[in-house]
Design an enzyme around this catalytic site. Structure first.
Site, PDB file in Angstrom:
ATOM      1  N   ASN A 219       0.854  -1.192   0.000  1.00 44.32           N
ATOM      2  CA  ASN A 219       0.000   0.000   0.000  1.00 44.32           C
ATOM      3  C   ASN A 219       0.886   1.238   0.000  1.00 44.32           C
ATOM      4  OD1 ASN A 219       0.445   0.925   2.852  1.00 44.32           O
ATOM      5  ND2 ASN A 219      -0.388  -1.110   3.264  1.00 44.32           N
ATOM      6  N   PRO A 314      -3.888 -11.452  10.284  1.00 43.23           N
ATOM      7  CA  PRO A 314      -4.332 -11.184  11.655  1.00 43.23           C
ATOM      8  C   PRO A 314      -4.490  -9.683  11.861  1.00 43.23           C
ATOM      9  CG  PRO A 314      -1.995 -11.763  11.602  1.00 43.23           C
ATOM     10  CD  PRO A 314      -2.527 -11.988  10.226  1.00 43.23           C
ATOM     11  N   LYS A 354     -11.896  -2.421  18.037  1.00 42.15           N
ATOM     12  CA  LYS A 354     -10.488  -2.761  18.306  1.00 42.15           C
ATOM     13  C   LYS A 354     -10.103  -2.480  19.750  1.00 42.15           C
ATOM     14  CE  LYS A 354      -9.232  -2.380  13.508  1.00 42.15           C
ATOM     15  NZ  LYS A 354      -8.179  -2.886  12.649  1.00 42.15           N
TER      16      LYS A 354
HETATM   17  O1  PMT Z   1       2.787   6.338   6.440  1.00 41.90           O
HETATM   18  P1  PMT Z   1       2.303   7.655   5.857  1.00 41.90           P
HETATM   19  O2  PMT Z   1       2.599   7.763   4.390  1.00 41.90           O
HETATM   20  O3  PMT Z   1       2.774   8.842   6.663  1.00 41.90           O
HETATM   21  O4  PMT Z   1       0.695   7.644   5.932  1.00 41.90           O
HETATM   22  C1  PMT Z   1       0.064   7.699   7.181  1.00 41.90           C
HETATM   23  C2  PMT Z   1      -1.112   6.712   7.260  1.00 41.90           C
HETATM   24  C3  PMT Z   1      -2.207   7.125   6.297  1.00 41.90           C
HETATM   25  C4  PMT Z   1      -0.647   5.306   6.933  1.00 41.90           C
HETATM   26  C5  PMT Z   1      -1.632   6.750   8.750  1.00 41.90           C
HETATM   27  O5  PMT Z   1      -2.030   8.062   9.058  1.00 41.90           O
HETATM   28  C6  PMT Z   1      -2.764   5.781   8.973  1.00 41.90           C
HETATM   29  O6  PMT Z   1      -3.938   6.066   8.740  1.00 41.90           O
HETATM   30  N1  PMT Z   1      -2.412   4.561   9.452  1.00 41.90           N
HETATM   31  C7  PMT Z   1      -3.377   3.434   9.612  1.00 41.90           C
HETATM   32  C8  PMT Z   1      -3.635   2.789   8.284  1.00 41.90           C
HETATM   33  C9  PMT Z   1      -4.575   1.605   8.421  1.00 41.90           C
HETATM   34  O7  PMT Z   1      -4.165   0.503   8.280  1.00 41.90           O
HETATM   35  O8  PMT Z   1      -5.810   1.928   8.745  1.00 41.90           O
HETATM   36  P2  PMT Z   1      -7.009   0.849   8.953  1.00 41.90           P
HETATM   37  O9  PMT Z   1      -8.200   1.707   9.128  1.00 41.90           O
HETATM   38  O10 PMT Z   1      -7.014  -0.146   7.846  1.00 41.90           O
HETATM   39  O11 PMT Z   1      -6.620   0.106  10.291  1.00 41.90           O
HETATM   40  C10 PMT Z   1      -7.092   0.503  11.568  1.00 41.90           C
HETATM   41  C11 PMT Z   1      -6.052   0.225  12.622  1.00 41.90           C
HETATM   42  O12 PMT Z   1      -5.842  -1.175  12.766  1.00 41.90           O
HETATM   43  C12 PMT Z   1      -4.692   0.828  12.361  1.00 41.90           C
HETATM   44  O13 PMT Z   1      -4.165   1.310  13.582  1.00 41.90           O
HETATM   45  C13 PMT Z   1      -3.868  -0.343  11.834  1.00 41.90           C
HETATM   46  O14 PMT Z   1      -2.504  -0.204  12.155  1.00 41.90           O
HETATM   47  C14 PMT Z   1      -4.482  -1.504  12.577  1.00 41.90           C
HETATM   48  N2  PMT Z   1      -4.472  -2.767  11.819  1.00 41.90           N
HETATM   49  C15 PMT Z   1      -5.075  -2.866  10.610  1.00 41.90           C
HETATM   50  C16 PMT Z   1      -5.090  -4.054   9.948  1.00 41.90           C
HETATM   51  C17 PMT Z   1      -4.475  -5.174  10.532  1.00 41.90           C
HETATM   52  N3  PMT Z   1      -4.458  -6.350   9.912  1.00 41.90           N
HETATM   53  N4  PMT Z   1      -3.874  -5.064  11.713  1.00 41.90           N
HETATM   54  C18 PMT Z   1      -3.887  -3.904  12.388  1.00 41.90           C
HETATM   55  O15 PMT Z   1      -3.335  -3.799  13.486  1.00 41.90           O
END
Ligand code: PMT
Length: 414
Positions: A219, A314, A354
Protein backbone atom coordinates in the site's frame (compact mmCIF):
# COMPACT_ATOMS: atom_id res chain seq x y z
CA UNK A 1 -2.67 36.75 26.12
CA UNK A 2 0.77 35.38 26.85
CA UNK A 3 1.59 36.69 30.33
CA UNK A 4 2.36 34.08 32.97
CA UNK A 5 -0.08 33.82 35.89
CA UNK A 6 2.12 36.10 38.00
CA UNK A 7 2.24 38.65 35.19
CA UNK A 8 5.84 37.78 34.23
CA UNK A 9 7.31 38.15 30.76
CA UNK A 10 7.51 34.81 28.99
CA UNK A 11 10.21 35.91 26.56
CA UNK A 12 12.35 37.96 28.93
CA UNK A 13 15.74 38.70 27.33
CA UNK A 14 15.20 36.11 24.57
CA UNK A 15 16.90 37.28 21.39
CA UNK A 16 14.45 37.00 18.54
CA UNK A 17 15.19 38.05 14.98
CA UNK A 18 12.05 38.92 13.07
CA UNK A 19 12.30 38.72 9.29
CA UNK A 20 9.62 40.75 7.53
CA UNK A 21 8.95 39.99 3.85
CA UNK A 22 7.04 41.88 1.21
CA UNK A 23 3.38 40.98 1.53
CA UNK A 24 0.31 42.88 2.59
CA UNK A 25 0.44 41.08 5.97
CA UNK A 26 3.68 42.98 6.68
CA UNK A 27 1.53 45.59 8.42
CA UNK A 28 0.87 42.99 11.16
CA UNK A 29 4.63 42.90 11.88
CA UNK A 30 4.23 46.15 13.84
CA UNK A 31 1.78 44.52 16.25
CA UNK A 32 3.95 41.41 16.42
CA UNK A 33 7.04 43.44 17.40
CA UNK A 34 4.98 45.29 20.02
CA UNK A 35 3.74 42.03 21.56
CA UNK A 36 7.18 40.40 21.51
CA UNK A 37 8.74 43.42 23.21
CA UNK A 38 5.91 43.44 25.75
CA UNK A 39 6.89 39.87 26.60
CA UNK A 40 10.45 41.02 27.28
CA UNK A 41 12.04 39.81 24.02
CA UNK A 42 14.96 41.65 22.45
CA UNK A 43 13.73 41.94 18.89
CA UNK A 44 16.03 42.51 15.93
CA UNK A 45 14.01 43.27 12.81
CA UNK A 46 15.38 42.41 9.37
CA UNK A 47 13.32 43.56 6.39
CA UNK A 48 13.50 42.52 2.76
CA UNK A 49 13.53 45.25 0.13
CA UNK A 50 9.98 44.31 -0.86
CA UNK A 51 8.78 44.65 2.75
CA UNK A 52 9.71 48.31 2.70
CA UNK A 53 6.90 48.88 0.18
CA UNK A 54 4.40 47.79 2.82
CA UNK A 55 5.73 49.11 6.15
CA UNK A 56 8.42 51.61 7.08
CA UNK A 57 11.68 50.85 8.80
CA UNK A 58 10.94 53.73 11.13
CA UNK A 59 7.79 52.10 12.50
CA UNK A 60 9.55 48.81 13.27
CA UNK A 61 12.62 50.61 14.61
CA UNK A 62 10.50 52.67 16.99
CA UNK A 63 8.62 49.61 18.24
CA UNK A 64 11.67 47.35 18.59
CA UNK A 65 13.96 50.06 19.95
CA UNK A 66 16.72 48.82 17.64
CA UNK A 67 18.05 49.74 14.19
CA UNK A 68 16.31 47.67 11.54
CA UNK A 69 18.53 45.69 9.18
CA UNK A 70 17.73 45.46 5.50
CA UNK A 71 20.54 45.90 2.96
CA UNK A 72 23.25 43.29 2.72
CA UNK A 73 25.45 45.60 0.67
CA UNK A 74 24.83 48.75 2.64
CA UNK A 75 28.31 49.01 4.15
CA UNK A 76 27.42 51.57 6.81
CA UNK A 77 24.59 49.46 7.96
CA UNK A 78 26.58 46.26 7.57
CA UNK A 79 29.40 47.51 9.74
CA UNK A 80 26.88 48.54 12.35
CA UNK A 81 24.73 45.41 12.27
CA UNK A 82 26.61 42.57 10.60
CA UNK A 83 24.63 39.62 9.27
CA UNK A 84 26.84 37.12 11.05
CA UNK A 85 26.41 38.91 14.37
CA UNK A 86 22.64 38.85 13.92
CA UNK A 87 22.79 35.16 12.96
CA UNK A 88 24.98 34.27 15.94
CA UNK A 89 23.00 36.26 18.48
CA UNK A 90 19.58 34.97 17.41
CA UNK A 91 17.91 32.40 19.61
CA UNK A 92 14.97 32.21 17.22
CA UNK A 93 14.45 33.42 13.67
CA UNK A 94 10.82 34.21 12.97
CA UNK A 95 9.77 35.12 9.45
CA UNK A 96 6.40 36.85 9.42
CA UNK A 97 5.02 37.26 6.89
CA UNK A 98 6.85 34.48 5.04
CA UNK A 99 5.90 34.91 1.39
CA UNK A 100 5.91 32.12 -1.20
CA UNK A 101 9.00 33.73 -2.71
CA UNK A 102 10.84 33.89 0.63
CA UNK A 103 9.95 30.26 1.38
CA UNK A 104 11.25 29.18 -2.04
CA UNK A 105 14.48 31.12 -1.54
CA UNK A 106 15.01 29.69 1.95
CA UNK A 107 14.38 26.24 0.57
CA UNK A 108 16.95 26.72 -2.18
CA UNK A 109 19.50 28.07 0.31
CA UNK A 110 19.89 31.42 -1.47
CA UNK A 111 21.73 34.14 0.41
CA UNK A 112 21.26 37.22 -1.74
CA UNK A 113 19.85 39.63 0.85
CA UNK A 114 20.26 40.21 4.56
CA UNK A 115 17.34 38.01 5.64
CA UNK A 116 18.27 34.93 3.59
CA UNK A 117 21.93 35.36 4.59
CA UNK A 118 20.99 35.46 8.28
CA UNK A 119 18.72 32.43 7.75
CA UNK A 120 21.57 30.47 6.20
CA UNK A 121 24.13 31.52 8.80
CA UNK A 122 22.13 31.09 11.97
CA UNK A 123 21.89 27.96 14.07
CA UNK A 124 18.68 29.24 15.68
CA UNK A 125 15.39 27.45 15.01
CA UNK A 126 13.28 28.86 12.19
CA UNK A 127 9.61 29.70 12.67
CA UNK A 128 7.63 30.58 9.56
CA UNK A 129 4.31 32.42 9.49
CA UNK A 130 3.31 32.01 5.83
CA UNK A 131 1.05 34.57 4.16
CA UNK A 132 0.05 34.47 0.51
CA UNK A 133 -2.73 33.94 -1.99
CA UNK A 134 -4.58 30.64 -1.49
CA UNK A 135 -3.49 29.26 -4.88
CA UNK A 136 0.12 30.12 -4.18
CA UNK A 137 -0.17 28.35 -0.80
CA UNK A 138 -1.70 25.28 -2.44
CA UNK A 139 0.71 25.21 -5.36
CA UNK A 140 2.64 21.91 -5.38
CA UNK A 141 5.93 23.82 -5.48
CA UNK A 142 5.06 25.77 -2.31
CA UNK A 143 3.83 22.57 -0.61
CA UNK A 144 7.11 20.88 -1.51
CA UNK A 145 9.17 23.85 -0.30
CA UNK A 146 7.34 24.04 3.03
CA UNK A 147 7.61 20.27 3.46
CA UNK A 148 11.37 20.39 2.85
CA UNK A 149 11.85 23.19 5.38
CA UNK A 150 9.69 21.32 7.92
CA UNK A 151 11.72 18.17 7.32
CA UNK A 152 14.84 20.24 8.10
CA UNK A 153 13.26 21.26 11.40
CA UNK A 154 11.43 24.51 10.57
CA UNK A 155 8.30 25.26 12.57
CA UNK A 156 5.22 26.67 10.88
CA UNK A 157 2.39 28.69 12.41
CA UNK A 158 -0.71 29.17 10.25
CA UNK A 159 -1.69 30.19 7.71
CA UNK A 160 -5.33 30.60 8.68
CA UNK A 161 -8.32 30.45 6.39
CA UNK A 162 -10.62 33.33 5.50
CA UNK A 163 -10.87 36.41 3.32
CA UNK A 164 -7.51 37.23 1.76
CA UNK A 165 -6.32 40.68 0.77
CA UNK A 166 -6.15 39.51 -2.86
CA UNK A 167 -9.92 38.97 -2.89
CA UNK A 168 -9.80 35.16 -2.69
CA UNK A 169 -11.19 33.19 0.24
CA UNK A 170 -9.19 30.25 1.60
CA UNK A 171 -5.95 29.32 3.33
CA UNK A 172 -3.18 31.89 3.15
CA UNK A 173 -3.94 34.46 5.83
CA UNK A 174 -1.02 35.05 8.17
CA UNK A 175 -1.54 33.80 11.73
CA UNK A 176 -2.53 36.60 14.08
CA UNK A 177 0.34 38.18 16.08
CA UNK A 178 -0.76 36.70 19.48
CA UNK A 179 -0.73 33.23 17.89
CA UNK A 180 2.77 33.85 16.52
CA UNK A 181 3.93 35.01 19.96
CA UNK A 182 2.57 31.76 21.43
CA UNK A 183 4.48 29.82 18.79
CA UNK A 184 7.66 31.72 19.76
CA UNK A 185 7.11 30.85 23.42
CA UNK A 186 6.67 27.18 22.47
CA UNK A 187 9.69 27.19 20.15
CA UNK A 188 11.91 28.60 22.89
CA UNK A 189 10.55 26.48 25.74
CA UNK A 190 12.77 23.60 26.80
CA UNK A 191 11.41 20.40 25.23
CA UNK A 192 8.69 18.88 27.40
CA UNK A 193 9.93 15.66 29.01
CA UNK A 194 6.47 14.51 29.98
CA UNK A 195 7.06 10.99 28.61
CA UNK A 196 10.33 10.52 30.48
CA UNK A 197 11.19 6.81 30.65
CA UNK A 198 7.79 5.69 29.31
CA UNK A 199 8.14 2.63 27.04
CA UNK A 200 6.30 3.39 23.79
CA UNK A 201 5.91 0.87 20.96
CA UNK A 202 5.07 2.40 17.59
CA UNK A 203 4.37 0.81 14.21
CA UNK A 204 4.89 2.66 10.94
CA UNK A 205 4.82 2.15 7.20
CA UNK A 206 3.16 -0.41 4.96
CA UNK A 207 3.41 -4.16 4.96
CA UNK A 208 4.44 -6.10 1.87
CA UNK A 209 2.64 -9.37 1.33
CA UNK A 210 4.71 -11.61 -0.97
CA UNK A 211 3.17 -13.15 -4.06
CA UNK A 212 6.35 -14.67 -5.42
CA UNK A 213 10.08 -13.90 -4.97
CA UNK A 214 9.77 -10.62 -6.96
CA UNK A 215 6.22 -9.36 -6.37
CA UNK A 216 4.13 -8.33 -3.41
CA UNK A 217 0.82 -6.70 -2.49
CA UNK A 218 1.46 -3.42 -0.70
CA UNK A 219 0.00 0.00 0.00
CA UNK A 220 1.00 3.65 -0.26
CA UNK A 221 2.14 4.25 3.33
CA UNK A 222 5.55 5.97 3.49
CA UNK A 223 6.00 5.62 7.26
CA UNK A 224 6.18 9.40 7.72
CA UNK A 225 3.30 9.54 10.22
CA UNK A 226 4.62 6.78 12.47
CA UNK A 227 8.22 8.02 12.25
CA UNK A 228 7.08 11.53 13.25
CA UNK A 229 5.40 10.07 16.35
CA UNK A 230 8.53 8.10 17.16
CA UNK A 231 10.73 11.20 16.73
CA UNK A 232 8.57 13.38 18.97
CA UNK A 233 7.98 10.67 21.60
CA UNK A 234 11.75 10.16 21.90
CA UNK A 235 12.27 13.93 22.11
CA UNK A 236 9.76 13.98 24.99
CA UNK A 237 11.82 11.39 26.88
CA UNK A 238 10.05 8.15 25.93
CA UNK A 239 11.92 4.87 25.36
CA UNK A 240 10.72 4.24 21.84
CA UNK A 241 10.68 1.01 19.86
CA UNK A 242 9.64 1.49 16.26
CA UNK A 243 8.44 -1.52 14.30
CA UNK A 244 8.79 -0.37 10.72
CA UNK A 245 7.47 -1.88 7.53
CA UNK A 246 9.54 -1.49 4.35
CA UNK A 247 10.24 2.27 4.16
CA UNK A 248 13.19 4.43 3.15
CA UNK A 249 13.19 6.78 6.16
CA UNK A 250 16.06 7.36 8.56
CA UNK A 251 15.65 6.16 12.12
CA UNK A 252 14.92 9.13 14.42
CA UNK A 253 17.61 9.77 17.07
CA UNK A 254 17.37 7.66 20.21
CA UNK A 255 14.82 5.24 18.71
CA UNK A 256 15.26 1.46 18.61
CA UNK A 257 14.08 0.15 15.25
CA UNK A 258 12.87 -3.28 14.23
CA UNK A 259 12.37 -3.81 10.49
CA UNK A 260 9.68 -6.14 9.23
CA UNK A 261 8.13 -6.89 5.83
CA UNK A 262 4.76 -8.59 6.16
CA UNK A 263 1.75 -8.24 8.47
CA UNK A 264 2.56 -11.53 10.14
CA UNK A 265 6.13 -10.41 10.82
CA UNK A 266 4.78 -7.14 12.20
CA UNK A 267 2.38 -9.05 14.44
CA UNK A 268 5.21 -11.21 15.83
CA UNK A 269 7.42 -8.15 16.45
CA UNK A 270 4.62 -6.20 18.14
CA UNK A 271 3.30 -9.04 20.32
CA UNK A 272 6.83 -9.88 21.50
CA UNK A 273 7.23 -6.29 22.76
CA UNK A 274 3.72 -5.17 23.74
CA UNK A 275 3.89 -6.52 27.29
CA UNK A 276 6.89 -4.34 28.05
CA UNK A 277 5.20 -1.23 26.62
CA UNK A 278 3.01 1.25 28.45
CA UNK A 279 1.76 2.70 25.18
CA UNK A 280 1.27 1.09 21.77
CA UNK A 281 0.63 3.33 18.75
CA UNK A 282 -0.42 1.49 15.59
CA UNK A 283 0.23 3.99 12.79
CA UNK A 284 1.22 1.30 10.28
CA UNK A 285 -0.99 0.53 7.31
CA UNK A 286 -1.18 -3.22 7.90
CA UNK A 287 -2.48 -5.25 4.96
CA UNK A 288 -5.78 -6.90 5.80
CA UNK A 289 -5.17 -9.61 3.18
CA UNK A 290 -2.21 -11.51 1.75
CA UNK A 291 -1.93 -13.85 -1.22
CA UNK A 292 -3.10 -17.23 0.08
CA UNK A 293 -0.14 -18.87 -1.64
CA UNK A 294 3.31 -17.40 -2.12
CA UNK A 295 4.94 -19.05 -5.13
CA UNK A 296 8.49 -20.23 -4.57
CA UNK A 297 9.43 -19.16 -8.10
CA UNK A 298 8.52 -16.18 -10.23
CA UNK A 299 4.99 -16.56 -11.61
CA UNK A 300 5.30 -16.85 -15.38
CA UNK A 301 3.44 -14.61 -17.79
CA UNK A 302 1.15 -17.36 -19.13
CA UNK A 303 -1.65 -17.02 -21.59
CA UNK A 304 -4.31 -16.30 -18.97
CA UNK A 305 -3.87 -13.78 -16.15
CA UNK A 306 -3.46 -15.74 -12.88
CA UNK A 307 -6.19 -15.58 -10.27
CA UNK A 308 -4.84 -14.63 -6.88
CA UNK A 309 -6.67 -16.07 -3.90
CA UNK A 310 -6.36 -13.96 -0.75
CA UNK A 311 -6.18 -15.01 2.88
CA UNK A 312 -7.04 -12.81 5.84
CA UNK A 313 -4.18 -11.37 7.88
CA UNK A 314 -4.33 -11.18 11.66
CA UNK A 315 -5.61 -7.87 13.02
CA UNK A 316 -2.80 -6.87 15.37
CA UNK A 317 -4.58 -3.98 17.06
CA UNK A 318 -7.79 -5.95 17.60
CA UNK A 319 -5.68 -8.74 19.12
CA UNK A 320 -4.00 -6.33 21.53
CA UNK A 321 -7.42 -4.91 22.47
CA UNK A 322 -8.81 -8.42 23.10
CA UNK A 323 -5.74 -9.38 25.15
CA UNK A 324 -6.20 -6.33 27.31
CA UNK A 325 -9.86 -7.10 27.91
CA UNK A 326 -9.06 -10.72 28.86
CA UNK A 327 -6.24 -9.75 31.19
CA UNK A 328 -8.05 -6.76 32.67
CA UNK A 329 -5.10 -4.47 31.90
CA UNK A 330 -2.31 -3.67 29.48
CA UNK A 331 -0.78 -0.82 27.53
CA UNK A 332 -2.65 2.27 26.37
CA UNK A 333 -3.74 1.53 22.81
CA UNK A 334 -3.71 4.19 20.11
CA UNK A 335 -5.09 3.09 16.76
CA UNK A 336 -5.34 4.84 13.42
CA UNK A 337 -8.15 4.70 10.89
CA UNK A 338 -7.47 5.37 7.22
CA UNK A 339 -10.85 6.26 5.75
CA UNK A 340 -12.18 7.37 2.40
CA UNK A 341 -15.59 8.56 3.62
CA UNK A 342 -18.01 8.57 6.57
CA UNK A 343 -15.10 9.27 8.93
CA UNK A 344 -17.05 9.71 12.15
CA UNK A 345 -19.12 6.50 11.88
CA UNK A 346 -16.22 4.31 10.70
CA UNK A 347 -13.82 5.72 13.29
CA UNK A 348 -16.26 5.20 16.19
CA UNK A 349 -16.84 1.64 14.99
CA UNK A 350 -13.08 0.89 14.82
CA UNK A 351 -12.52 2.50 18.22
CA UNK A 352 -15.09 0.15 19.74
CA UNK A 353 -14.24 -2.99 17.79
CA UNK A 354 -10.49 -2.76 18.31
CA UNK A 355 -10.79 -1.65 21.94
CA UNK A 356 -8.53 1.45 21.69
CA UNK A 357 -8.19 4.32 24.14
CA UNK A 358 -7.63 6.76 21.30
CA UNK A 359 -8.26 6.52 17.58
CA UNK A 360 -6.60 8.85 15.09
CA UNK A 361 -8.79 9.05 11.99
CA UNK A 362 -7.65 10.51 8.70
CA UNK A 363 -9.57 10.78 5.46
CA UNK A 364 -6.82 9.77 3.05
CA UNK A 365 -8.67 11.27 0.07
CA UNK A 366 -8.30 14.81 1.43
CA UNK A 367 -5.63 17.19 0.20
CA UNK A 368 -2.66 17.34 2.55
CA UNK A 369 -3.79 14.23 4.45
CA UNK A 370 -2.89 10.56 4.64
CA UNK A 371 -0.30 8.68 2.62
CA UNK A 372 3.18 9.89 1.72
CA UNK A 373 2.65 13.64 2.32
CA UNK A 374 4.38 15.64 5.06
CA UNK A 375 1.13 16.90 6.52
CA UNK A 376 -2.01 15.26 7.85
CA UNK A 377 -5.52 16.24 8.83
CA UNK A 378 -6.77 14.12 11.70
CA UNK A 379 -9.69 13.82 14.09
CA UNK A 380 -9.12 12.17 17.46
CA UNK A 381 -11.79 9.87 18.89
CA UNK A 382 -11.90 8.47 22.42
CA UNK A 383 -14.60 6.40 24.11
CA UNK A 384 -17.31 8.49 25.77
CA UNK A 385 -15.81 11.79 24.66
CA UNK A 386 -16.41 14.36 21.94
CA UNK A 387 -14.11 14.11 18.94
CA UNK A 388 -11.32 16.66 18.43
CA UNK A 389 -10.64 17.76 14.85
CA UNK A 390 -7.44 19.47 13.72
CA UNK A 391 -6.68 21.41 10.54
CA UNK A 392 -3.98 20.28 8.11
CA UNK A 393 -0.74 20.29 10.13
CA UNK A 394 2.80 19.02 9.56
CA UNK A 395 2.99 15.37 10.67
CA UNK A 396 5.35 16.34 13.53
CA UNK A 397 2.67 18.70 14.82
CA UNK A 398 0.02 15.97 14.50
CA UNK A 399 2.40 13.71 16.44
CA UNK A 400 2.59 16.30 19.24
CA UNK A 401 -1.22 16.49 19.47
CA UNK A 402 -1.47 12.69 19.71
CA UNK A 403 1.29 12.54 22.34
CA UNK A 404 -0.41 15.31 24.35
CA UNK A 405 -3.44 13.03 24.58
CA UNK A 406 -1.25 10.02 25.44
CA UNK A 407 0.45 12.03 28.21
CA UNK A 408 -2.98 12.99 29.55
CA UNK A 409 -4.09 9.33 29.51
CA UNK A 410 -0.91 8.31 31.35
CA UNK A 411 -1.58 11.05 33.87
CA UNK A 412 -5.07 9.70 34.44
CA UNK A 413 -3.69 6.22 35.05
CA UNK A 414 -0.84 7.20 37.33
O1 PMT B 1 2.79 6.34 6.44
P1 PMT B 1 2.30 7.66 5.86
O2 PMT B 1 2.60 7.76 4.39
O3 PMT B 1 2.77 8.84 6.66
O4 PMT B 1 0.70 7.64 5.93
C1 PMT B 1 0.06 7.70 7.18
C2 PMT B 1 -1.11 6.71 7.26
C3 PMT B 1 -2.21 7.13 6.30
C4 PMT B 1 -0.65 5.31 6.93
C5 PMT B 1 -1.63 6.75 8.75
O5 PMT B 1 -2.03 8.06 9.06
C6 PMT B 1 -2.76 5.78 8.97
O6 PMT B 1 -3.94 6.07 8.74
N1 PMT B 1 -2.41 4.56 9.45
C7 PMT B 1 -3.38 3.43 9.61
C8 PMT B 1 -3.63 2.79 8.28
C9 PMT B 1 -4.58 1.60 8.42
O7 PMT B 1 -4.16 0.50 8.28
O8 PMT B 1 -5.81 1.93 8.74
P2 PMT B 1 -7.01 0.85 8.95
O9 PMT B 1 -8.20 1.71 9.13
O10 PMT B 1 -7.01 -0.15 7.85
O11 PMT B 1 -6.62 0.11 10.29
C10 PMT B 1 -7.09 0.50 11.57
C11 PMT B 1 -6.05 0.23 12.62
O12 PMT B 1 -5.84 -1.18 12.77
C12 PMT B 1 -4.69 0.83 12.36
O13 PMT B 1 -4.16 1.31 13.58
C13 PMT B 1 -3.87 -0.34 11.83
O14 PMT B 1 -2.50 -0.20 12.16
C14 PMT B 1 -4.48 -1.50 12.58
N2 PMT B 1 -4.47 -2.77 11.82
C15 PMT B 1 -5.08 -2.87 10.61
C16 PMT B 1 -5.09 -4.05 9.95
C17 PMT B 1 -4.47 -5.17 10.53
N3 PMT B 1 -4.46 -6.35 9.91
N4 PMT B 1 -3.87 -5.06 11.71
C18 PMT B 1 -3.89 -3.90 12.39
O15 PMT B 1 -3.34 -3.80 13.49
Amino acid sequence: MVMTPNGGERLRDRRITLGVCGGIAAYKAAELVRLLVKQGARVQVVMTAAAEHFITKLTLQALSGRPVGSGLFDLDEESEIGHIRIADESELLVIAPATANAIARLCAGLADDLLTTVALATKAPLLLAPAMNVNMWRHPQTRENVAKLVARGALVVGPGEGDLACGWVGAGRMAEPPEIVEACVRALAPAARDLDGVAVLITAGPTHEPLDPVRYLGNRSSGKMGFAIARRAAARGARVTLVAGPVTLETPPGVERVDVESAREMRAAVLARADAARVVVMAAAVADFRPAVCSGTKIKKGEAAPEIALARNPDILAELGAQRRERGGGPILVGFAAETGDLERNAREKLREKGCDLLVANDVTQEGAGFAVDTNRVTLFAPDAASEAFPVLPKVAVAERILDRVAALLGVRR
